[in-house]
Design an enzyme around this catalytic site. Structure first.
Site, PDB file in Angstrom:
ATOM      1  N   HIS A   1      21.727  23.092 -13.344  1.00  0.00           N
ATOM      2  CA  HIS A   1      21.767  22.901 -11.814  1.00  0.00           C
ATOM      3  C   HIS A   1      21.524  24.017 -10.884  1.00  0.00           C
ATOM      4  O   HIS A   1      21.752  24.731 -10.350  1.00  0.00           O
ATOM      5  CB  HIS A   1      23.642  23.783 -11.449  1.00  0.00           C
ATOM      6  N   PRO A   2      19.828  23.728 -11.738  1.00  0.00           N
ATOM      7  CA  PRO A   2      19.172  24.784 -10.349  1.00  0.00           C
ATOM      8  C   PRO A   2      19.510  24.385  -9.482  1.00  0.00           C
ATOM      9  O   PRO A   2      19.931  23.076  -8.140  1.00  0.00           O
ATOM     10  CB  PRO A   2      17.768  23.657 -10.822  1.00  0.00           C
TER      11      PRO A   2
END
Length: 560
Positions: free
Chosen positions: A472-473
């Site tokens: 989930h950058p």
């Protein structure tokens, strides 16, 4: 509508979770020409479309950028895997299909950070606009949108409901719909699956738009940079079939290349921190120090147990079982092939004084790794658990003027003591939950972390070696008005005309949940802003908050 050669009203870079939404919404009235550029190719593979095959595209270079971080100093200098979608649909074509909007307070937090107009009341109408919830619309859920959302196989495996009941027995709430008024608690998990298929933004948004004459899509097109003239974006330079081409724009260039790709493209275009650009041999055309900074991600680890009853999915991992599952899916689009297997979940707070949930559970009725391999012989189950409101911050930085050279990625995972404290809570609270009576019939030995992991020091050492990215950058081109903001609340790049960023990189802070749903919401709302439309009216739907959160870690207990 005919499209003049190499000139378009809008150019969208990246056909991912946000880019496909924009391609649809910006062409639906037929008034504007749009060029959509994607480095990857077709998403027609069975491994993308069949939900249960989710581990394959994520680990396949054809479909995903196989980025690695720099050695992470607080994770024993491990290099962490950071795959990003490189295919039509982007990361929505390679992700786990989990649909979590985030807590209402996450979006209120965005507004408090300077993203005016992005509170929960402003965002909820766009979540509703995007989706078709399998169980009908209401004040919180939409039933007319492109994005199909359901609960997979309706928790047919008994382990799912046992996990929910264990959470309730441990003193937590039950929530029938964590994407509605009450996120906190345990309940069914939702996924972007429609009629048994992965419902990526390529399926939901792009395919309906492909027949429009005002949309042109070019795959296998690698954008080198945004073309600037007097601090105005006038087009993009991209590589296609071995040649460099320039596409010009009448209105705006929109970067939707994701939280790694978008800041990297800005930097390649001469927009960013002058020191970073100089070190890479790039001339600074516009100083914007926040580009690539504020990078955030979710970490998680697997809490694994043996299962005492022969009900887990581990017995479905053999070649013959997989063949039967795949054959049924090909013929009927149902069965175990039509789910991501994350069908129950939990959202809890790590300690008293935390106002809204900061820990998230994905429950899986099997014990295995993300690459699809068994963790051990026999039946098992696992919980993916992570601390979802990290205070550590990292960066994405260009290292060369060569666009084929990947950027430097450094998350600084667990740099902040609060994050390490959050993972200690993950271990201790999970053990309490799994040791509730509802799990007695199923709970075998604890495989990971193992009962020898007890003290703060032992937990910290386990987390450093076992924790993985939840992929989930985000937040690397944050929205706001302060000195480190990259885009304003209209998604326009500060100081540059005709250039926007619309993807998860513009989140000011990371929400408590998976990022595909809020990324799609951001693109839906940005599409109205880009076209000068009046935003949808804010919602007045109430939010359920637990009273006494200052003193209690969970609703049904005294102070913990």
């Amino acid at each position: 509508m005919s499209i003049p050669e190499n000139t378009y009203d809008y150019i969208i870079v990246g056909a991912g979770s946000a880019g496909c939404v924009l391609a649809n919404r910006l062409t639906e009235d037929g008034k504007h020409s749009v060029l959509l550029l994607e480095t990857g190719g077709s998403d027609r593979s069975i491994f993308i479309q069949m939900p249960t095959a989710l581990s394959i595209p994520m680990n396949t270079e054809k479909y995903a950028w196989q980025y690695e971080t720099q050695p992470e100093p607080y994770l024993d200098n491990r290099r962490m895997h950071c795959p990003r979608g490189k295919v039509l649909g982007g990361s929505s074509s390679i992700n786990g299909m989990v649909y979590v909007r985030g807590h209402a307070r996450d979006f209120d937090e965005w507004q408090s950070e300077g993203a005016t107009g992005w509170s929960y009341q402003h965002c909820l109408p766009y979540f509703r606009k995007a989706e078709s919830w399998a169980f009908g619309g209401n004040a919180y859920r939409g039933d007319q949108g492109p994005l199909g959302v359901n609960n997979g196989n309706q928790m047919q495996n008994p382990l799912y409901r046992a996990f929910i009941e264990a959470g309730v027995q441990a003193g937590y709430l039950k929530t029938d719909d964590y994407n509605a008024a009450q996120q906190e608690g345990f309940g069914p998990m939702h996924m972007t699956v429609h009629k048994g298929r992965r419902w990526s933004t390529a399926n939901a948004y792009l395919r309906p738009a492909l027949q429009r004459g005002n949309l042109k899509v070019i795959t296998h097109a690698r954008v080198h940079r945004v073309v600037l003239e007097n601090k105005t974006a006038v087009g993009v330079l991209f590589e296609h079939q071995g040649t460099l081409q320039t596409a010009r724009v009448n209105r705006e260039v929109i970067l939707s290349a994701g939280s790694i790709g978008s800041p990297h493209l800005l930097q390649l275009s001469g927009i960013g921190n002058p020191d970073v650009l100089k070190a890479a041999g790039i001339e600074t055309l516009h100083a914007l120090p926040g580009v690539g900074e504020n990078l955030q991600d979710h970490l998680e680890f697997y809490f694994q147990f043996r299962c005492l009853k022969p009900v887990s999915l581990n017995r479905k991992l053999g070649l013959w079982s997989r063949f039967l599952i795949g054959t049924r899916w090909i013929l009927f689009k149902d069965g175990l092939g039509a789910t991501n297997h994350f069908e129950s979940c939990g959202f809890i707070r790590s300690k008293p004084g935390v106002e809204w949930p900061d820990l998230q559970y994905h429950f899986l009725p099997a014990a295995m790794r993300y690459d699809g391999k068994e963790a051990f012989d026999g039946d098992g189950f696992q919980l993916h658990i992570g601390h979802n409101k990290p205070r550590s911050r990292g960066h994405v930085r260009v290292t060369s003027a060569n666009p084929h050279q990947p950027p430097e990625i450094q998350f600084n995972y667990l740099q902040h003591e609060a994050d390490r404290e959050g993972f200690r809570a993950c271990v201790r609270l999970t053990r309490e939950i799994i040791n509730q009576p509802a799990m007695d019939a199923y709970r075998g030995d604890e495989i990971q972390p193992g009962l020898d992991v007890q003290s703060d020091e032992q937990i910290d050492a386990f987390v450093r070696r076992a924790v993985e990215s939840a992929y989930h950058p985000s937040c690397s081109c944050k929205m706001g008005v302060d000195a480190m903001a990259v885009v304003d609340p209209e998604t326009r790049v500060h100081g540059i005309q005709g250039l926007r960023v619309v993807d998860s990189s513009i989140f000011p802070t990371i929400p408590n949940g998976n990022l595909n749903a809020p990324t799609i919401m951001v693109a839906e709302r940005a599409a109205d802003l880009i076209q000068g439309k009046d935003p949808l009216a804010p919602s007045d739907a109430p939010v359920s908050m637990v009273s006494g959160w200052q003193e209690r870690q969970r609703p049904g207990t005294a102070q913990r």
